[in-house]
Enzyme design. Structure first.
Site, short mmCIF file in Angstrom:
data_model
loop_
_atom_site.label_atom_id
_atom_site.label_comp_id
_atom_site.label_asym_id
_atom_site.label_seq_id
_atom_site.Cartn_x
_atom_site.Cartn_y
_atom_site.Cartn_z
N GLY A 266 37.42 39.47 42.56
CA GLY A 266 38.32 38.35 42.86
C GLY A 266 38.93 38.51 44.25
O GLY A 266 38.23 38.38 45.24
N SER B 56 32.83 44.06 44.61
CA SER B 56 33.44 43.01 45.41
C SER B 56 34.89 43.39 45.71
O SER B 56 35.14 44.47 46.26
CB SER B 56 33.29 41.67 44.70
OG SER B 56 33.57 40.59 45.54
N TRP B 57 35.87 42.56 45.35
CA TRP B 57 37.26 42.96 45.51
C TRP B 57 37.55 44.24 44.72
O TRP B 57 38.36 45.07 45.15
CB TRP B 57 38.21 41.85 45.05
CG TRP B 57 39.58 42.35 44.68
CD1 TRP B 57 40.10 42.47 43.43
CD2 TRP B 57 40.59 42.81 45.58
NE1 TRP B 57 41.38 42.99 43.49
CE2 TRP B 57 41.70 43.20 44.80
CE3 TRP B 57 40.67 42.93 46.97
CZ2 TRP B 57 42.88 43.70 45.35
CZ3 TRP B 57 41.84 43.44 47.53
CH2 TRP B 57 42.93 43.82 46.73
N ASP C 259 23.13 39.24 49.40
CA ASP C 259 24.52 38.94 49.07
C ASP C 259 25.11 38.03 50.15
O ASP C 259 25.17 38.41 51.32
CB ASP C 259 25.30 40.25 48.99
CG ASP C 259 26.71 40.10 48.42
OD1 ASP C 259 27.28 39.01 48.53
OD2 ASP C 259 27.23 41.10 47.89
N HIS D 271 24.96 38.73 45.06
CA HIS D 271 26.26 39.39 44.98
C HIS D 271 26.64 39.84 43.58
O HIS D 271 27.19 40.93 43.40
CB HIS D 271 27.34 38.43 45.49
CG HIS D 271 28.73 38.98 45.44
ND1 HIS D 271 29.15 40.01 46.24
CD2 HIS D 271 29.81 38.66 44.66
CE1 HIS D 271 30.41 40.31 45.98
NE2 HIS D 271 30.83 39.50 45.02
#
Length: 364
Positions: free
Chosen positions: A58, A133-134, A308, A340
């Site tokens: 996120g 990711s985050w 990605d 991704h």
């Protein structure tokens, strides 16, 4: 023409190595007051196994039970939790609004929450920290703050969060899109997803497209005065959420948008992301490179999709180059033929293989 034999999806589907394990335990942990924050957590796998702290993406992406399938349930004790403001944690941005749920919602707060959750679940020694990711960003920030807690960092889709990384995802050719929607005037994810990019920009006026993230943030921060403004705010959240959801897959899931097309998820996801992005992720510029020596001292495993478009491979490349300059190779570095999402088949299988191959955490 018969297109039935073409690959319909790049997702993992039925190819998981491990079955869905049952949830062993769950609860809410109060981590802050004024405003109060209670984070929701779940536990899977072997309660006496090696602990794995799962950090979702996120920000605002929340967890789902399927995320426990990356891990051998006989070996690992897997902890999933929803970060502040999203999922089943309270207050939730969708229910309580950003004024409440984004209070005391920073990277430092999230790092503190991991510490408190460790203590609550009586994880005394080192643990594996797994994030994409985050989640990779938060994992590295946590690792720098508490290297003594870390047995390994397993990271997917490295997100460094520099201005150029965000501009690639959200700005692209937006400023000139009205006059030339297919003009390649700047690098960006829009190049491979022009129709979805048009949807993202359609919410904004031509003037607002000069700074897409700032303009979306203004819509999210607005206190709606009427139904029309409320509808625009919801449309903005859904469009923001769907943009990232669709481009996370090498083969876009346009027919089934999943959680990204759900109003409550989108309101959390979009508003929390915009909050963090407007504040440089609440991480000092260059933080990871200024502390590369700490990261180099931790066994660090990286899985990154070559295709990605949310977090281009250059972000993993920059991190790996810095580690090597500090005199340390990543413990493993796998570039997959994927996009991704952690649910892309090649990413999911690579992550599971990494977890299967980790050295056991030494006792004591």
């Amino acid at each position: 023409m018969d297109f039935s034999r073409l690959q319909a999806s790049s997702k993992i589907g039925d190819d998981w190595v491990y079955p869905q394990p049952p949830c062993l335990n769950f609860g809410w942990l109060e981590v802050d007051t004024g405003p109060a924050h209670r984070i929701y957590w779940e536990e899977y796998g072997n309660p006496a196994g090696e602990p794995v702290m799962f950090l979702h993406g996120g920000p605002g992406g929340a967890c789902a039970p399927v995320m426990a399938r990356f891990f051998d349930p006989a070996r690992y004790r897997v902890i999933l939790f929803d970060q502040r403001g999203c999922g089943k944690s309270v207050p939730n941005v969708a229910a309580a609004g950003p004024a409440v749920a984004l209070g005391k919602n920073t990277t430092a707060d999230l790092i503190g929450d991991i510490v408190k959750l460790r203590e609550h679940l009586e994880i005394a020694g080192r643990m594996h920290v797994f994030g994409g990711s985050w989640g990779s960003t938060l994992a590295m920030a946590y690792g720098i703050a508490h290297p003594e807690h870390i047995a390994s960092l397993v990271l997917r889709g490295i997100f460094l969060g520099a201005a150029e990384d965000l501009e690639y995802l959200y700005q692209g050719n937006a400023a000139t899109w009205e006059a030339d929607p297919y003009g390649l005037t700047a690098p960006g994810a829009y190049i491979k997803y022009p129709e979805e990019w048009g949807e993202l920009l359609s919410v904004l006026t031509p003037a607002e497209r000069g700074d897409v993230m700032k303009s979306y943030k203004a819509i999210f921060d607005m206190v709606p005065a009427n139904d029309e403004e409320k509808a625009r705010q919801l449309q903005a959240a859904l469009t923001w959420s769907l943009w990232e959801g669709v481009i996370s897959n090498m083969i876009p899931e346009t027919a089934d948008t999943g959680k990204f097309g759900e109003a409550d998820f989108a309101l959390c996801f979009a508003q929390i992301e915009a909050h963090y992005f407007a504040n440089e992720l609440f991480i000092a510029p260059g933080h990871f490179f200024d502390h590369i020596g700490v990261l180099a001292s931790i066994p660090l495993h990286i899985v990154h999709g070559r295709f990605d478009e949310v977090c281009p491979l250059t972000q993993a490349s920059r991190l790996v180059a810095a580690l090597r300059e500090a005199g340390s190779e990543p413990a493993s570095y796998i570039v997959t033929n994927a996009g991704h999402s952690a649910m892309e088949r090649e990413n999911a299988l690579a992550l599971t293989a990494v977890m299967d191959g980790l050295p056991a955490i030494a006792a004591g």
